[in-house]
Design a protein around this motif. Structure first.
Motif, PDB file in Angstrom:
ATOM      1  N   THR A 141       0.853  -1.192   0.000  1.00 38.01           N
ATOM      2  CA  THR A 141       0.000   0.000   0.000  1.00 38.01           C
ATOM      3  C   THR A 141       0.892   1.247   0.000  1.00 38.01           C
ATOM      4  N   LEU A 177      -1.244   7.052   1.117  1.00 34.66           N
ATOM      5  CA  LEU A 177      -2.666   6.769   1.281  1.00 34.66           C
ATOM      6  C   LEU A 177      -3.037   6.893   2.755  1.00 34.66           C
ATOM      7  N   LEU A 190      -6.170   7.361   5.828  1.00 38.24           N
ATOM      8  CA  LEU A 190      -7.547   7.142   6.211  1.00 38.24           C
ATOM      9  C   LEU A 190      -7.795   7.983   7.453  1.00 38.24           C
ATOM     10  N   ARG A 191      -8.426   9.169   7.246  1.00 41.39           N
ATOM     11  CA  ARG A 191      -8.672  10.122   8.335  1.00 41.39           C
ATOM     12  C   ARG A 191      -7.384  10.462   9.078  1.00 41.39           C
ATOM     13  N   LEU A 249      -2.555   4.390   6.218  1.00 43.53           N
ATOM     14  CA  LEU A 249      -3.214   3.099   6.068  1.00 43.53           C
ATOM     15  C   LEU A 249      -2.216   1.947   6.044  1.00 43.53           C
TER      16      LEU A 249
END
Length: 82
Positions: free
Chosen positions: A28, A32, A34-35, A39
């Motif tokens: 990943t 990237l 996530l809030r 991630l």
């Protein structure tokens, strides 16, 4: 026997899920989020925790089985000495 096979398959599934999460976290992209949480780091941590718990459970079961076998062997040895 069915219960043993079910337990073994569940342990194998936990291992593969943990390993897949770690590998998914590695591939990943680090950009990237996530809030505001990275991630890839979260996936790696969750996968590592699953694997760590799996190893600790396996070690506990091995030690528990060893202790039970030692106790049974000790009792049989005492009974044969009498």
């Amino acid at each position: 026997m069915v219960e043993t096979l079910t337990a073994l398959s569940q342990r194998n599934e936990a291992f593969w899920i943990g390993l897949a999460l770690i590998l998914l976290g590695v591939i990943t992209p680090a950009t990237l989020f996530l809030r505001a949480i990275e991630l890839s780091g979260v996936l790696i941590w969750i996968g590592g925790i699953i694997l760590l718990i799996r190893v600790l459970v396996a070690a506990f079961r091995i030690l528990k089985t060893t202790a039970e076998a030692g106790t049974i062997g000790y009792r049989e040895g005492k009974r044969n000495d009498s």
